[in-house]
Write an enzyme that holds these catalytic residues in place. Sequence first.
Site, PDB file in Angstrom:
ATOM      1  N   TYR A 153      48.534  58.348  12.035  1.00  0.00           N
ATOM      2  CA  TYR A 153      47.693  58.653  11.354  1.00  0.00           C
ATOM      3  C   TYR A 153      47.082  57.463  10.360  1.00  0.00           C
ATOM      4  CZ  TYR A 153      45.513  60.574   6.474  1.00  0.00           C
ATOM      5  OH  TYR A 153      44.522  60.772   5.290  1.00  0.00           O
ATOM      6  N   ASP A 194      49.099  49.709  10.814  1.00  0.00           N
ATOM      7  CA  ASP A 194      48.576  50.102  10.056  1.00  0.00           C
ATOM      8  C   ASP A 194      50.277  50.198   9.090  1.00  0.00           C
ATOM      9  OD1 ASP A 194      48.473  51.930   8.293  1.00  0.00           O
ATOM     10  OD2 ASP A 194      46.904  53.749   8.796  1.00  0.00           O
ATOM     11  N   LYS A 234      51.187  52.033  -0.556  1.00  0.00           N
ATOM     12  CA  LYS A 234      51.557  52.649  -0.810  1.00  0.00           C
ATOM     13  C   LYS A 234      52.555  51.866  -1.468  1.00  0.00           C
ATOM     14  CE  LYS A 234      51.227  56.816   1.831  1.00  0.00           C
ATOM     15  NZ  LYS A 234      50.784  57.995   1.891  1.00  0.00           N
TER      16      LYS A 234
END
Length: 434
Positions: free
Chosen positions: A152, A241, A269
């Site tokens: 994702y 990522d 994050k």
Amino acid sequence: MRDSLDAADRQRFAGSYAHRKSALSHLAFGVSSTPRATQRPVAIVMERGDGAHVVDVDGNRFIDYALGYGPLILGHTPPSVIAAIQNELSRGLRTASVHRGEAELAELIAACVPSAEQTSFVSTGTEAIQLALRVARAATGRVKIVKFRANYHGWADGIHVGNAIGQDGASALGQDPQAAQSVTLLDWGDAEQVEAVLDSSFAAVIVEPVAINGGCFEPPAGFLERLRTATQRCGALLIFDEVITGFRLALGGAQERYGVTPDLSVLGKALGAGLPISAVSGSRAAMEVLSSGRLMHRGTFNGNPLSVAAAIACLEELRDGHNEIYARMDAFAGRLCRFLSDRATLRGVPVRARQAGAALQIFAAEAAIETLRDTAQVDKENTLLFTGALLREGVQTLPRGLCYLSAAHSLADIEATEAAIAAAVDAVAHAKAA
Ligand SMILES: Cc1ncc(COP(=O)(O)O)c(C=O)c1O
């Protein structure tokens, strides 16, 4: 699995049920990000956080493994981060101004993350992915991208495809079906497929180096190394990522843990310890289109001083404590994974767990989940019910079963979590027998 405690839930979570009802009148879907509404038995409404714990509006206390969907690596109230934010606030908001902190943070990232000679900031991981893809296309003059199934990379139209096994193609209502035409979907972990497909028409291969979103799968031996070699061979960029894995699996993220350095890294994050900040970092060569000012990089909130102050405090704490912090989080995650697997086996409950560093995935599944492909067998509804059972026992995870450890979790938290897991598994076993 059965949702059997409804009446008791209504009493215990009365404030959260009432909020959900009233919030729906003006707040679309009652939440600001769709998955938050999937929590069972109800999306609990948070009153406050404290270390590794949260307290809801009904006064229920939970040990928290959702951690704001990952960012709260130092817990909910890290003193150094909160002091840095308060200090920053005392100087006014200074939004969209040039300030010293952004260069200081970029230097700190360079000291922590192997690939990060140069860095550019944005607010969210989705934006950072968009920027990284644009950098790759600008740097190579090519358009095509390799993406892996069940990785994702945010919700933007151009990359939001193949997000689950068995679901190739665009998966969001309203998504432009043409937007991801330049994306080639391959199977994560299969380097041969990449070697067979990659040629000089590809700008980049983008990968979650550890498939956390797919269910906490570590890369098969040699996979990342072969991606590195294959991309170098045909002049495409390798993009890691690391929105989840950055500062979570090691101070230098997955690239430090596995010893493979990409051209570009996407960070988010944990970088901001809970405030919104994400980044694209990379080698001087890969980032040249940005560092020369040729590639447009815009955004009112990019590098906002509050988030930057939080990120500097967070990275300093992780840098100074990394020898101890990562080993402890890994050990705690491993212990919970083993405990859950053993207890479920003992009671004949079809719940399974996988660990990757300081992250843990719980699945409800009849069959073993050994590979990313096996996740097609996961019972998503029962996974939601099981995390709901854990919530009733005082443990919050992401509704879909992903759990994060933080530096704030103590041994006492882990012991209390094991007791909660035992009670949740037993509750499911009883309901099954009834
Ligand atoms: C690996 C990965 N990349 C990108 C994103 C998108 O980040 P954001 O939610 O900050 O837009 C996420 C979000 O969960 C993610 O897990």
